[in-house]
Design a protein around this motif. Sequence first.
Motif, PDB file in Angstrom:
ATOM      1  N   GLN A 141     -52.653  18.115 -36.482  1.00 60.05           N
ATOM      2  CA  GLN A 141     -53.970  18.233 -35.866  1.00 60.05           C
ATOM      3  C   GLN A 141     -53.844  18.778 -34.447  1.00 60.05           C
ATOM      4  O   GLN A 141     -54.650  19.613 -34.011  1.00 60.05           O
ATOM      5  N   ARG A 142     -52.859  18.338 -33.720  1.00 59.88           N
ATOM      6  CA  ARG A 142     -52.608  18.856 -32.372  1.00 59.88           C
ATOM      7  C   ARG A 142     -52.307  20.360 -32.429  1.00 59.88           C
ATOM      8  O   ARG A 142     -52.782  21.133 -31.577  1.00 59.88           O
ATOM      9  N   ILE A 162     -60.344  15.142 -33.936  1.00 60.07           N
ATOM     10  CA  ILE A 162     -59.472  14.004 -33.653  1.00 60.07           C
ATOM     11  C   ILE A 162     -59.079  13.241 -34.918  1.00 60.07           C
ATOM     12  O   ILE A 162     -58.450  12.187 -34.843  1.00 60.07           O
ATOM     13  N   LEU A 165     -55.458  11.439 -35.445  1.00 62.04           N
ATOM     14  CA  LEU A 165     -54.818  11.125 -34.174  1.00 62.04           C
ATOM     15  C   LEU A 165     -54.845   9.620 -33.913  1.00 62.04           C
ATOM     16  O   LEU A 165     -55.814   8.940 -34.250  1.00 62.04           O
ATOM     17  N   ILE A 170     -56.086  10.552 -29.263  1.00 59.76           N
ATOM     18  CA  ILE A 170     -57.531  10.717 -29.054  1.00 59.76           C
ATOM     19  C   ILE A 170     -57.834  10.799 -27.559  1.00 59.76           C
ATOM     20  O   ILE A 170     -58.606  11.647 -27.106  1.00 59.76           O
ATOM     21  N   MET A 173     -56.734  14.212 -26.194  1.00 57.89           N
ATOM     22  CA  MET A 173     -57.643  15.300 -26.550  1.00 57.89           C
ATOM     23  C   MET A 173     -58.943  15.218 -25.760  1.00 57.89           C
ATOM     24  O   MET A 173     -59.513  16.229 -25.366  1.00 57.89           O
ATOM     25  N   ARG A 174     -59.411  13.992 -25.503  1.00 60.67           N
ATOM     26  CA  ARG A 174     -60.610  13.820 -24.695  1.00 60.67           C
ATOM     27  C   ARG A 174     -60.401  14.443 -23.309  1.00 60.67           C
ATOM     28  O   ARG A 174     -61.244  15.193 -22.810  1.00 60.67           O
ATOM     29  N   SER A 192     -68.271  15.321 -35.104  1.00 65.46           N
ATOM     30  CA  SER A 192     -67.542  14.069 -35.264  1.00 65.46           C
ATOM     31  C   SER A 192     -68.454  13.028 -35.893  1.00 65.46           C
ATOM     32  O   SER A 192     -69.675  13.163 -35.872  1.00 65.46           O
ATOM     33  N   GLU A 197     -66.612   8.497 -29.068  1.00 63.00           N
ATOM     34  CA  GLU A 197     -65.866   9.609 -28.461  1.00 63.00           C
ATOM     35  C   GLU A 197     -66.805  10.696 -27.955  1.00 63.00           C
ATOM     36  O   GLU A 197     -66.636  11.228 -26.859  1.00 63.00           O
TER      37      GLU A 197
END
Length: 245
Positions: A141-142, A162, A165, A170, A173-174, A192, A197
Amino acid sequence: MNNNDIVVKTENLVKVLSNVEVIKGCNMTVRQGSIYGFLGANGAGKTTIFKILTGLLTPSAGKVEVLGMDVTVNRDKILRNIGSIIEVPIFYEHLSAEENLSLHLAYLNREEVDISKALEKVGLANTGSQPVSKFSLGMRQRLGIARALVHQPKLLILDEPINGLDPSGIRDMRKLFLDLVENYGMTILISSHILSEIEQIADTVSIIVDGVVKGEATLSDIKKQYPSGIEEFYFEMTNRGVKIV
Protein backbone atom coordinates in the motif's frame (compact mmCIF):
# COMPACT_ATOMS: atom_id res chain seq x y z
CA MET A 1 -15.36 30.74 -6.40
CA ASN A 2 -12.93 31.26 -9.29
CA ASN A 3 -13.16 28.48 -11.87
CA ASN A 4 -9.35 28.33 -11.88
CA ASP A 5 -9.54 27.16 -8.25
CA ILE A 6 -11.62 24.10 -9.18
CA VAL A 7 -9.60 20.94 -9.77
CA VAL A 8 -12.45 18.42 -10.07
CA LYS A 9 -16.03 19.19 -11.02
CA THR A 10 -18.85 16.82 -11.87
CA GLU A 11 -22.32 17.97 -12.88
CA ASN A 12 -25.25 15.54 -12.96
CA LEU A 13 -22.85 12.64 -13.48
CA VAL A 14 -24.56 9.35 -14.32
CA LYS A 15 -23.04 5.92 -14.85
CA VAL A 16 -24.96 2.86 -15.98
CA LEU A 17 -23.38 -0.58 -15.59
CA SER A 18 -25.19 -3.74 -16.71
CA ASN A 19 -28.41 -1.75 -17.15
CA VAL A 20 -28.22 -0.49 -13.56
CA GLU A 21 -27.76 3.20 -12.78
CA VAL A 22 -24.96 2.96 -10.22
CA ILE A 23 -24.15 6.70 -10.16
CA LYS A 24 -27.17 8.99 -10.14
CA GLY A 25 -26.78 12.69 -10.84
CA CYS A 26 -23.55 13.14 -8.89
CA ASN A 27 -22.33 16.70 -8.26
CA MET A 28 -18.89 17.30 -6.73
CA THR A 29 -16.55 20.28 -6.54
CA VAL A 30 -12.94 19.87 -5.37
CA ARG A 31 -10.96 23.05 -4.83
CA GLN A 32 -7.25 23.48 -5.50
CA GLY A 33 -4.96 22.90 -2.53
CA SER A 34 -7.58 21.09 -0.47
CA ILE A 35 -8.12 17.61 0.90
CA TYR A 36 -11.56 16.40 -0.14
CA GLY A 37 -12.88 13.45 1.86
CA PHE A 38 -15.27 11.20 -0.05
CA LEU A 39 -17.16 8.98 2.36
CA GLY A 40 -19.55 6.10 1.83
CA ALA A 41 -20.21 2.47 2.60
CA ASN A 42 -18.68 -0.27 0.47
CA GLY A 43 -20.59 -0.39 -2.82
CA ALA A 44 -21.89 3.18 -2.53
CA GLY A 45 -20.14 4.26 -5.72
CA LYS A 46 -16.84 5.81 -4.58
CA THR A 47 -14.60 3.63 -6.71
CA THR A 48 -16.84 3.95 -9.77
CA ILE A 49 -16.59 7.75 -9.62
CA PHE A 50 -12.82 7.57 -9.18
CA LYS A 51 -12.59 5.31 -12.23
CA ILE A 52 -14.53 7.90 -14.22
CA LEU A 53 -12.27 10.71 -13.01
CA THR A 54 -9.19 8.77 -14.12
CA GLY A 55 -10.64 7.74 -17.46
CA LEU A 56 -10.99 4.04 -16.66
CA LEU A 57 -14.76 4.31 -17.17
CA THR A 58 -16.74 6.59 -19.46
CA PRO A 59 -19.66 8.56 -18.01
CA SER A 60 -23.11 7.62 -19.30
CA ALA A 61 -24.35 11.20 -18.89
CA GLY A 62 -23.37 14.47 -17.28
CA LYS A 63 -20.21 16.55 -17.25
CA VAL A 64 -16.82 15.65 -15.74
CA GLU A 65 -13.85 18.02 -15.64
CA VAL A 66 -10.46 17.37 -14.08
CA LEU A 67 -7.88 20.18 -14.02
CA GLY A 68 -10.24 22.21 -16.17
CA MET A 69 -10.36 19.58 -18.91
CA ASP A 70 -13.09 17.21 -20.08
CA VAL A 71 -12.09 13.69 -19.03
CA THR A 72 -13.58 12.10 -22.13
CA VAL A 73 -11.55 14.37 -24.45
CA ASN A 74 -8.25 14.98 -22.64
CA ARG A 75 -7.63 11.73 -20.76
CA ASP A 76 -3.92 11.38 -21.65
CA LYS A 77 -3.07 14.96 -20.73
CA ILE A 78 -5.00 14.65 -17.46
CA LEU A 79 -3.27 11.37 -16.53
CA ARG A 80 0.17 13.00 -16.79
CA ASN A 81 -0.89 15.47 -14.11
CA ILE A 82 -2.65 13.20 -11.63
CA GLY A 83 -1.65 10.27 -9.45
CA SER A 84 -4.05 7.61 -8.27
CA ILE A 85 -4.71 4.45 -6.34
CA ILE A 86 -7.83 2.69 -7.56
CA GLU A 87 -8.68 -0.53 -5.71
CA VAL A 88 -5.72 -2.86 -4.94
CA PRO A 89 -2.41 -1.64 -6.46
CA ILE A 90 -0.89 -4.04 -9.00
CA PHE A 91 2.90 -4.29 -9.42
CA TYR A 92 5.57 -6.25 -11.27
CA GLU A 93 6.10 -8.81 -8.52
CA HIS A 94 9.66 -9.83 -9.46
CA LEU A 95 10.92 -6.24 -9.49
CA SER A 96 11.96 -3.99 -6.62
CA ALA A 97 10.04 -0.92 -5.45
CA GLU A 98 12.51 1.35 -7.26
CA GLU A 99 12.27 -0.66 -10.49
CA ASN A 100 8.46 -0.54 -10.38
CA LEU A 101 8.51 3.25 -9.99
CA SER A 102 11.12 3.57 -12.74
CA LEU A 103 8.87 1.71 -15.18
CA HIS A 104 5.90 3.85 -14.16
CA LEU A 105 7.89 7.04 -14.83
CA ALA A 106 9.06 5.72 -18.19
CA TYR A 107 5.42 5.14 -19.13
CA LEU A 108 4.70 8.77 -18.19
CA ASN A 109 7.86 9.97 -19.96
CA ARG A 110 9.11 11.46 -16.68
CA GLU A 111 12.40 9.64 -16.12
CA GLU A 112 14.10 12.65 -14.49
CA VAL A 113 12.12 12.34 -11.25
CA ASP A 114 13.83 11.45 -7.93
CA ILE A 115 12.50 7.98 -7.10
CA SER A 116 14.44 7.64 -3.85
CA LYS A 117 12.73 10.73 -2.45
CA ALA A 118 9.27 9.27 -3.14
CA LEU A 119 10.19 5.99 -1.47
CA GLU A 120 11.56 7.87 1.53
CA LYS A 121 8.31 9.82 1.86
CA VAL A 122 6.28 6.61 2.24
CA GLY A 123 8.77 4.78 4.47
CA LEU A 124 10.23 2.40 1.89
CA ALA A 125 13.72 3.89 1.63
CA ASN A 126 15.51 0.74 2.79
CA THR A 127 13.86 -1.96 0.67
CA GLY A 128 16.77 -2.09 -1.81
CA SER A 129 16.53 -4.89 -4.36
CA GLN A 130 13.85 -6.81 -2.42
CA PRO A 131 11.16 -7.92 -4.89
CA VAL A 132 7.63 -6.66 -4.35
CA SER A 133 6.48 -10.28 -4.04
CA LYS A 134 8.12 -10.27 -0.58
CA PHE A 135 6.30 -7.10 0.54
CA SER A 136 3.65 -7.14 3.26
CA LEU A 137 0.19 -5.74 2.55
CA GLY A 138 1.13 -2.50 4.27
CA MET A 139 4.35 -2.16 2.26
CA ARG A 140 2.44 -2.72 -0.97
CA GLN A 141 0.00 0.00 0.00
CA ARG A 142 2.88 2.37 0.75
CA LEU A 143 4.37 1.58 -2.66
CA GLY A 144 1.03 2.29 -4.30
CA ILE A 145 1.01 5.72 -2.65
CA ALA A 146 4.62 6.29 -3.75
CA ARG A 147 3.69 5.46 -7.34
CA ALA A 148 0.76 7.86 -7.17
CA LEU A 149 2.91 10.78 -6.03
CA VAL A 150 6.37 10.07 -7.53
CA HIS A 151 5.86 12.36 -10.54
CA GLN A 152 4.65 15.23 -8.33
CA PRO A 153 1.13 15.42 -9.77
CA LYS A 154 -1.25 18.33 -9.30
CA LEU A 155 -4.00 16.01 -8.09
CA LEU A 156 -3.97 12.77 -6.08
CA ILE A 157 -7.01 10.49 -6.32
CA LEU A 158 -6.72 7.90 -3.57
CA ASP A 159 -9.23 5.09 -3.12
CA GLU A 160 -9.02 3.79 0.47
CA PRO A 161 -5.25 4.49 0.65
CA ILE A 162 -4.78 3.44 4.28
CA ASN A 163 -6.18 -0.07 3.80
CA GLY A 164 -3.71 -2.61 5.17
CA LEU A 165 -1.70 -0.08 7.16
CA ASP A 166 -1.03 -0.46 10.86
CA PRO A 167 -1.64 2.48 13.24
CA SER A 168 1.91 3.77 12.72
CA GLY A 169 1.50 3.60 8.94
CA ILE A 170 -1.86 5.39 9.12
CA ARG A 171 -0.26 8.19 11.14
CA ASP A 172 2.64 8.42 8.67
CA MET A 173 0.27 8.73 5.71
CA ARG A 174 -1.82 11.34 7.50
CA LYS A 175 1.29 13.49 7.97
CA LEU A 176 2.34 12.86 4.38
CA PHE A 177 -1.00 13.93 2.88
CA LEU A 178 -1.00 17.16 4.88
CA ASP A 179 2.61 17.81 3.84
CA LEU A 180 1.84 17.26 0.16
CA VAL A 181 -0.90 19.87 0.29
CA GLU A 182 0.89 22.41 2.46
CA ASN A 183 4.39 22.22 0.98
CA TYR A 184 3.92 20.83 -2.54
CA GLY A 185 0.64 22.47 -3.53
CA MET A 186 -1.11 19.20 -4.34
CA THR A 187 -4.85 18.63 -4.15
CA ILE A 188 -6.04 15.33 -2.69
CA LEU A 189 -9.34 13.55 -3.31
CA ILE A 190 -9.48 10.66 -0.88
CA SER A 191 -12.14 8.03 -0.26
CA SER A 192 -12.44 6.17 3.01
CA HIS A 193 -14.87 4.51 5.37
CA ILE A 194 -12.68 5.45 8.37
CA LEU A 195 -14.43 8.63 9.45
CA SER A 196 -11.94 9.61 12.15
CA GLU A 197 -9.05 9.74 9.69
CA ILE A 198 -10.91 11.95 7.23
CA GLU A 199 -11.94 14.23 10.08
CA GLN A 200 -8.28 14.84 10.93
CA ILE A 201 -7.17 15.90 7.45
CA ALA A 202 -10.07 16.96 5.22
CA ASP A 203 -11.13 20.50 4.35
CA THR A 204 -14.33 19.38 2.61
CA VAL A 205 -16.36 16.20 3.00
CA SER A 206 -19.08 14.61 0.89
CA ILE A 207 -21.21 11.55 1.54
CA ILE A 208 -22.31 9.16 -1.20
CA VAL A 209 -25.22 6.77 -0.63
CA ASP A 210 -26.30 4.29 -3.32
CA GLY A 211 -24.74 6.35 -6.10
CA VAL A 212 -26.12 9.69 -4.89
CA VAL A 213 -24.05 12.44 -3.24
CA LYS A 214 -26.24 13.33 -0.26
CA GLY A 215 -24.12 16.05 1.26
CA GLU A 216 -21.05 18.14 0.46
CA ALA A 217 -19.81 20.62 3.07
CA THR A 218 -16.66 22.11 4.55
CA LEU A 219 -15.45 20.48 7.72
CA SER A 220 -15.84 23.78 9.58
CA ASP A 221 -19.50 24.01 8.55
CA ILE A 222 -20.10 20.40 9.56
CA LYS A 223 -18.68 21.06 13.02
CA LYS A 224 -20.93 24.09 13.44
CA GLN A 225 -24.04 22.13 12.48
CA TYR A 226 -23.08 18.80 14.04
CA PRO A 227 -21.37 19.25 17.43
CA SER A 228 -20.29 15.60 17.54
CA GLY A 229 -18.46 16.04 14.26
CA ILE A 230 -18.22 14.07 11.08
CA GLU A 231 -19.74 10.85 12.41
CA GLU A 232 -23.00 12.60 13.27
CA PHE A 233 -23.02 14.24 9.82
CA TYR A 234 -22.35 10.90 8.13
CA PHE A 235 -25.20 9.07 9.84
CA GLU A 236 -27.57 11.97 9.29
CA MET A 237 -26.87 11.78 5.55
CA THR A 238 -26.91 7.99 5.25
CA ASN A 239 -29.91 7.28 7.45
CA ARG A 240 -32.26 10.10 6.57
CA GLY A 241 -31.15 11.15 3.11
CA VAL A 242 -31.17 14.80 4.17
CA LYS A 243 -29.14 17.10 1.97
CA ILE A 244 -26.96 19.73 3.62
CA VAL A 245 -26.61 23.11 1.90
